[in-house]
Design a protein around this motif. Structure first.
Motif, mmCIF file in Angstrom:
data_model
loop_
_atom_site.group_PDB
_atom_site.id
_atom_site.type_symbol
_atom_site.label_atom_id
_atom_site.label_comp_id
_atom_site.label_asym_id
_atom_site.label_seq_id
_atom_site.Cartn_x
_atom_site.Cartn_y
_atom_site.Cartn_z
ATOM 1 N N PRO A 311 -8.499 7.221 11.646
ATOM 2 C CA PRO A 311 -8.409 5.999 10.753
ATOM 3 C C PRO A 311 -9.537 5.603 10.888
ATOM 4 O O PRO A 311 -10.393 4.444 9.445
ATOM 5 C CB PRO A 311 -6.977 5.179 10.182
ATOM 6 N N GLN A 312 -10.228 5.153 11.903
ATOM 7 C CA GLN A 312 -10.772 4.395 12.016
ATOM 8 C C GLN A 312 -12.390 4.525 11.501
ATOM 9 O O GLN A 312 -12.387 3.708 10.547
ATOM 10 C CB GLN A 312 -11.287 4.563 13.273
ATOM 11 N N LYS A 315 -11.631 3.470 8.028
ATOM 12 C CA LYS A 315 -11.070 2.147 7.438
ATOM 13 C C LYS A 315 -12.763 1.092 7.413
ATOM 14 O O LYS A 315 -12.437 -0.312 6.412
ATOM 15 C CB LYS A 315 -10.509 1.407 8.748
ATOM 16 N N ASP A 319 -13.572 -1.234 4.234
ATOM 17 C CA ASP A 319 -13.836 -2.386 4.448
ATOM 18 C C ASP A 319 -15.188 -2.901 3.301
ATOM 19 O O ASP A 319 -15.294 -3.604 3.331
ATOM 20 C CB ASP A 319 -14.444 -2.814 6.598
ATOM 21 N N VAL A 340 -4.718 1.357 2.221
ATOM 22 C CA VAL A 340 -6.340 2.042 3.251
ATOM 23 C C VAL A 340 -5.456 2.751 4.103
ATOM 24 O O VAL A 340 -6.984 3.446 4.111
ATOM 25 C CB VAL A 340 -6.321 0.585 4.110
ATOM 26 N N ASP A 341 -4.870 2.936 5.137
ATOM 27 C CA ASP A 341 -4.741 4.092 6.281
ATOM 28 C C ASP A 341 -4.372 5.421 5.490
ATOM 29 O O ASP A 341 -4.388 6.346 6.357
ATOM 30 C CB ASP A 341 -3.186 3.822 7.049
ATOM 31 N N TRP A 411 -9.872 9.755 7.509
ATOM 32 C CA TRP A 411 -8.641 10.097 7.863
ATOM 33 C C TRP A 411 -8.810 10.976 8.745
ATOM 34 O O TRP A 411 -7.823 11.488 8.763
ATOM 35 C CB TRP A 411 -7.303 9.851 7.348
#
Length: 434
Positions: A311-312, A315, A319, A340-341, A411
C-alpha cells in the motif's frame, strides 16, 4: 465506485432462442396430462442451473415468454417464447423436438438456431436431464401467448442454412461422459460447468467463426476469459493474478452462493447468474463446480509477477491527491467505499487491491461498470445495500481513464493503464438507446 469488481466475470451470456416458434396448428405433445411432479420439480431445478430465466424473461415480462433484446456481432436478436403456448411458444414440441433444439440447435421446423445460443454446451446434457427439463417447460410453466420478434440481423447474415456447416465443424455431439481417474464430485462439476451451466459461453475466447476455442479442459483456452458485448468475462483457471489462483475452495463456493467474497463482488451479467441460478443450487452441486474449477491449471493472465499487496506508494499519492489526476477522482468518488488501503469492506464493498478484474489485461469490465453501474444482487430475496452506481453522467472519459489507471497501478496491482479513447468507445456502445 461501489462493488467495483465482479470476480467470476460479467460478459453477457448470449443465450439466443433455445427453441423456435411452434406452428400455430401444432398438436399438443403426448403426455400433456398429469405429469410426474417430482420430474417437473427436478426440471425446475435444472432450469435454474441453466439460468434459462435470465435470457428468456424480459424485464417486467412474463416468465419465459421471451422478448429480451440481445446484441451479437451480427446484430440484435430477441429471445423467444419458450412457454408451452401452442401458437407462439413450444407447446407443439415433442420431447424429441425439444432435445434436438436444445442439444443440436435445430428447431422443430428444421431451421438452425444461431450458435450464440449455447447448444454446443447443452449437447453434453444427458437424456434424464433433458426429460426433466421438458417436463418442467411443458407442465411447470404457465403458457403465455406472445409472438416472437424477428431479429434485426440484416440479409445475408440472417440466413440460417450456412449454420449446418458451422455445426459440422464445431458441434461435438454426445452427452458428457465421466473422465476415468476423476472422482464423483469432479465429474459432476465438469458436467455442470461444461453443460447446463454453459460457463464457457462467456468465459472462453471465441474464434473467427464465433466458435468457442475450447469446450472442455482439454483445450488450453477453456475458461481463460473472453470479451463479449462490452464486458470481459473473467479468467476461471488457476492463474494467480487474473484468475482463481488465490481463491480457496470456500471463497469460490461463497461467491457462487452470494455473489461476493473477500476478493470480489459480482456485477454485470454475473449478477443475473447469481440472482437467478447459482444461489439456488444445492451445496453438493456448488461444491462439485468449485472442485472442478479449482482443478483447472493456470492459463492467461497479464504476465505480471504473482500479486503481493503493497500500500505504501498509493498511500503517498492519496496523501497528496492534487499531484495525481486519478487520485483526485478516487478521493472524491471512490475512497469512501473502497478505502485508502484499497481493500474495501468485503463482502459488502469489494476490494480493489489484488482483485482479479483489476489485474486483468483487458479493462473493459472496469470501464463498463464505472460508466453504467450494476444491478442489485438479491440473495434470499434481500437486495444488496450497496450496488455500484454509474458515473457516466458525472465523470468524463478522461476522468474515468485517470481513476481506473490509478486503481490498476495502485496497491501494487501493476495492471496496464486505461486510455480515454477506450472509455469513449465503451460509452458510445453501451449508452446508445438509453
Amino acid at each position: 465506485m461501489k462493488n467495483m469488481l465482479k470476480g467470476l466475470g460479467a460478459a453477457l451470456c448470449v443465450a439466443l432462442p433455445i427453441l423456435a416458434q411452434a406452428p400455430a396448428d401444432a398438436a399438443t405433445p403426448a403426455g400433456a396430462g398429469a405429469a410426474d411432479q417430482a420430474l417437473v420439480q427436478r426440471g425446475a431445478y435444472l432450469a435454474q442451473l441453466g439460468d434459462c430465466a435470465a435470457c428468456h424473461t424480459a424485464p417486467k415480462g412474463k416468465p419465459f415468454a421471451g422478448g429480451l433484446p440481445m446484441n451479437t456481432p451480427m446484430g440484435r436478436i430477441y429471445v423467444t417464447n419458450i412457454t408451452p403456448d401452442a401458437q407462439t411458444g413450444i407447446g407443439g414440441y415433442t420431447e424429441a423436438d425439444f432435445a434436438r433444439a436444445l442439444r443440436e440447435g435445430v428447431a422443430k421446423d428444421g431451421h438452425n438456431l444461431y450458435p450464440a445460443m449455447p447448444y454446443p454446451s447443452y449437447a453434453k446434457v444427458n437424456d434424464d436431464d433433458v426429460k426433466a427439463l421438458y417436463a418442467f417447460f411443458m407442465h411447470g410453466v404457465a403458457p403465455v401467448q406472445q409472438a416472437n420478434r424477428e431479429s434485426d440481423i440484416k440479409w445475408p447474415l440472417n440466413m440460417r442454412w450456412p449454420l449446418m456447416f458451422w455445426n459440422m465443424a464445431f458441434l461435438q455431439k454426445g452427452a458428457y461422459r465421466d473422465k476415468p481417474g476423476k472422482d464423483v464430485a469432479w465429474n459432476r462439476g465438469a458436467y455442470l460447468v461444461q453443460g447446463l451451466g454453459h460457463c464457457g459461453s462467456c468465459h472462453t475466447p471465441r474464434g473467427v467463426a464465433f466458435q468457442e476455442s475450447a469446450l472442455d479442459e482439454s483445450g488450453s483456452a477453456f475458461l481463460s476469459g473472453a470479451l463479449l458485448d462490452g464486458w470481459f468475462a473473467s479468467n476461471l483457471t488457476g492463474e494467480h493474478n487474473a484468475g482463481l489462483g488465490r481463491w480457496s475452495d470456500e471463497d469460490l463456493r461463497t461467491f457462487l452462493k452470494t455473489g461476493a467474497n473477500r476478493h470480489a463482488s459480482a456485477f454485470g451479467a454475473m449478477t443475473s447468474v447469481i440472482n437467478n441460478s447459482t444461489q439456488a443450487l444445492s451445496d453438493q452441486d456448488i461444491a462439485a463446480m468449485s472442485a472442478y474449477l479449482k482443478s483447472l491449471p493456470p492459463v492467461g493472465g497479464n504476465g505480471a509477477p504473482a500479486y503481493t499487496y503493497d500500500p505504501q506508494a498509493t498511500k503517498v499519492s492519496l496523501d497528496r491527491p492534487a499531484n495525481d489526476a486519478g487520485a483526485r477522482v478516487y478521493t472524491a468518488f471512490c475512497m469512501h467505499c473502497h478505502g485508502v488501503d484499497g481493500r474495501g469492506f468485503a463482502p459488502m464493498l469489494a476490494p480493489l487491491a489484488g482483485n482479479p478484474n483489476v489485474l486483468a489485461k483487458d479493462a473493459s469490465s472496469l470501464i463498463n461498470v464505472t460508466l453504467n453501474g450494476t444491478g442489485d444482487l438479491v440473495i434470499n430475496g434481500v437486495p444488496s445495500p450497496f450496488p455500484m452506481p454509474g458515473f457516466a453522467a458525472v465523470l468524463d472519459d478522461k476522468q474515468i481513464a485517470d481513476v481506473l489507471s490509478f486503481v490498476r497501478a495502485g496497491w501494487n496491482n501493476g495492471a496496464p493503464a486505461v486510455g480515454a479513447a477506450e472509455v469513449a468507445k465503451l460509452r458510445q456502445s453501451t449508452q446508445a438507446g438509453r
